[in-house]
Design a protein around this motif. Structure first.
Motif, PDB file in Angstrom:
ATOM      1  N   CYS A 142      60.919 -36.252  80.635  1.00  0.00           N
ATOM      2  CA  CYS A 142      61.495 -35.351  79.629  1.00  0.00           C
ATOM      3  C   CYS A 142      62.619 -34.550  80.269  1.00  0.00           C
ATOM      4  O   CYS A 142      62.514 -34.110  81.415  1.00  0.00           O
ATOM      5  N   ASN A 143      63.692 -34.378  79.538  1.00  0.00           N
ATOM      6  CA  ASN A 143      64.779 -33.546  80.055  1.00  0.00           C
ATOM      7  C   ASN A 143      64.544 -32.092  79.662  1.00  0.00           C
ATOM      8  O   ASN A 143      63.557 -31.758  78.999  1.00  0.00           O
TER       9      ASN A 143
ATOM     10  N   ARG B  32      61.746 -30.548  77.057  1.00  0.00           N
ATOM     11  CA  ARG B  32      60.659 -29.657  77.501  1.00  0.00           C
ATOM     12  C   ARG B  32      60.661 -28.359  76.710  1.00  0.00           C
ATOM     13  O   ARG B  32      59.603 -27.795  76.430  1.00  0.00           O
ATOM     14  N   SER B  33      61.851 -27.889  76.346  1.00  0.00           N
ATOM     15  CA  SER B  33      61.909 -26.645  75.568  1.00  0.00           C
ATOM     16  C   SER B  33      61.691 -26.884  74.082  1.00  0.00           C
ATOM     17  O   SER B  33      61.470 -25.938  73.326  1.00  0.00           O
ATOM     18  N   HIS B  34      61.757 -28.147  73.647  1.00  0.00           N
ATOM     19  CA  HIS B  34      61.467 -28.533  72.270  1.00  0.00           C
ATOM     20  C   HIS B  34      60.455 -29.669  72.340  1.00  0.00           C
ATOM     21  O   HIS B  34      60.804 -30.841  72.193  1.00  0.00           O
ATOM     22  N   PRO B  35      59.181 -29.350  72.586  1.00  0.00           N
ATOM     23  CA  PRO B  35      58.178 -30.361  72.956  1.00  0.00           C
ATOM     24  C   PRO B  35      57.926 -31.436  71.918  1.00  0.00           C
ATOM     25  O   PRO B  35      57.322 -32.456  72.234  1.00  0.00           O
ATOM     26  N   GLU B  36      58.390 -31.248  70.676  1.00  0.00           N
ATOM     27  CA  GLU B  36      58.237 -32.318  69.704  1.00  0.00           C
ATOM     28  C   GLU B  36      59.048 -33.555  70.101  1.00  0.00           C
ATOM     29  O   GLU B  36      58.811 -34.649  69.588  1.00  0.00           O
TER      30      GLU B  36
ATOM     31  N   ASP C  87      51.719 -34.410  78.480  1.00  0.00           N
ATOM     32  CA  ASP C  87      50.782 -34.351  79.593  1.00  0.00           C
ATOM     33  C   ASP C  87      51.273 -35.141  80.799  1.00  0.00           C
ATOM     34  O   ASP C  87      50.852 -34.888  81.936  1.00  0.00           O
ATOM     35  N   ARG C  88      52.198 -36.071  80.576  1.00  0.00           N
ATOM     36  CA  ARG C  88      52.764 -36.876  81.666  1.00  0.00           C
ATOM     37  C   ARG C  88      54.237 -36.536  81.908  1.00  0.00           C
ATOM     38  O   ARG C  88      54.890 -37.189  82.729  1.00  0.00           O
ATOM     39  N   ASP C  89      54.734 -35.534  81.200  1.00  0.00           N
ATOM     40  CA  ASP C  89      56.124 -35.095  81.307  1.00  0.00           C
ATOM     41  C   ASP C  89      57.089 -36.272  81.159  1.00  0.00           C
ATOM     42  O   ASP C  89      58.053 -36.424  81.900  1.00  0.00           O
ATOM     43  N   ARG C  90      56.826 -37.111  80.169  1.00  0.00           N
ATOM     44  CA  ARG C  90      57.739 -38.205  79.901  1.00  0.00           C
ATOM     45  C   ARG C  90      57.827 -38.422  78.400  1.00  0.00           C
ATOM     46  O   ARG C  90      56.938 -38.015  77.645  1.00  0.00           O
TER      47      ARG C  90
END
Length: 322
Positions: A255-256, A260-264, A270-273
């Motif tokens: 995730c960029n 990350r700041s707009h998690p939708e 949970d895997r940051d991807r």
């Protein structure tokens, strides 16, 4: 020709003619060869003041979009977006970003399964694009400041205007023809703009999982054409490529900062991807299945947003510098 490559190209050719309708989210399994689907070609009604489908976009305004002056003089830019099935699925999100960030007047006229020659005037009888929607015709009627071109690079003779020339059978001939069509298209766009020709924005494409070198060479043609004709480059493909591996295909990327700041938009927090492609479609970026009727992507899709934001950034920076 090796059989796996031939099967992959045939399926990809069919798949590039359709864009999705929602029915499921992407699964977590490894990417598979896409399933073939029937293809039709249609252009959603588009106008500078409405979403390309003639109705409200399926997504809310981008959380990060902010209104700003479109040009140095304060006049919002007018943008025309042309392309193939990638543009078909991207068009509403790009329109939302351009309107929200630049107050742009925006029109899109993509046709699935097309390539550059389809938008050339004089090709109507052997083209998937009707005469009224050729690039030059739209430039004369809309007088855009920017014409954004997004083409994967039809490599399998899917559209009749390519005269059966395919990348697999005749790579150098395909590239020579593609370069010639790119030159003719920019010349027609410039002539249609008369005293105020629009700036052409070439969208560089993401990795091709079947023939990685093909997209690299197609992008090089776009770069050469932009340099020769005063065009711009929007590297949407880099936004959907792994860091440090521009032409390596990946179904998921970290995730960029925006995601990350707009998690939708971070599909696996949970895997940051986040997912760029469905398991059954390694070419498109819409996280909804393809259907027989091409249409804009109806679900949030991080890959589409990444490319749209890059195109908007390039148009905005140039517009503000004028």
């Amino acid at each position: 020709m090796r059989k796996p490559w031939g099967v992959g190209v045939a399926l990809a050719a069919v798949l590039l003619g359709a864009c999705g309708d929602p029915s499921s989210e992407p699964s977590a399994g490894p990417p598979a060869v896409p399933e073939a689907s029937a293809t039709t070609h249609q252009r959603p009604a588009a106008s500078p003041g409405t979403a390309p489908s003639g109705k409200a976009s399926s997504e809310a305004p981008s959380p990060g979009a902010t209104s700003s002056s479109g040009t140095g003089s304060g006049k919002p830019p007018t943008v025309l977006y042309l392309g193939d099935s990638l543009a078909m699925e991207n068009q509403e999100v790009l329109g939302r970003e351009l309107r929200g960030g630049l107050r742009a007047r925006y029109t899109s006229a993509p046709y699935s399964g097309t390539t550059l020659c389809d938008y050339l005037e004089g090709s109507a009888e052997r083209s998937l694009v009707p005469a009224a929607d050729k690039a030059a015709a739209l430039v004369r009627s809309l007088r855009p400041d920017y014409v954004v071109l997004q083409f994967w690079g039809n490599a399998w003779g899917y559209t009749p205007c390519m005269d059966g020339i395919t990348y697999d059978a005749a790579r150098e001939r395909y590239l020579e023809r593609y370069a010639a069509d790119a030159r003719r298209l920019t010349e027609q766009i410039a002539a249609a703009g008369a005293a105020r020709p629009p700036r052409v924005v070439w969208v560089l494409q993401g990795p091709d999982p079947i023939t990685p070198d093909r997209v690299r060479r197609v992008n090089a043609l776009y770069e050469e054409r932009a340099a020769a004709s005063g065009g711009l480059l929007a590297d949407g493909g880099k936004a959907v490529s792994p860091a440090g591996a521009r032409y390596t295909w990946s179904q998921y990327l970290p995730c960029n900062a925006y995601e990350r700041s707009h998690p939708e938009y971070c599909t696996q927090r949970d895997r940051d991807r986040t997912a760029l492609h469905r398991d059954d479609d390694y070419l498109h970026f819409c996280l909804a299945p393809t259907t027989s009727t091409p249409k804009p992507c109806p679900v949030r899709s991080p890959g589409i947003l990444r490319m749209a934001r890059e195109i908007t950034r390039v148009v905005g920076e140039h517009a503000r510098s004028r």
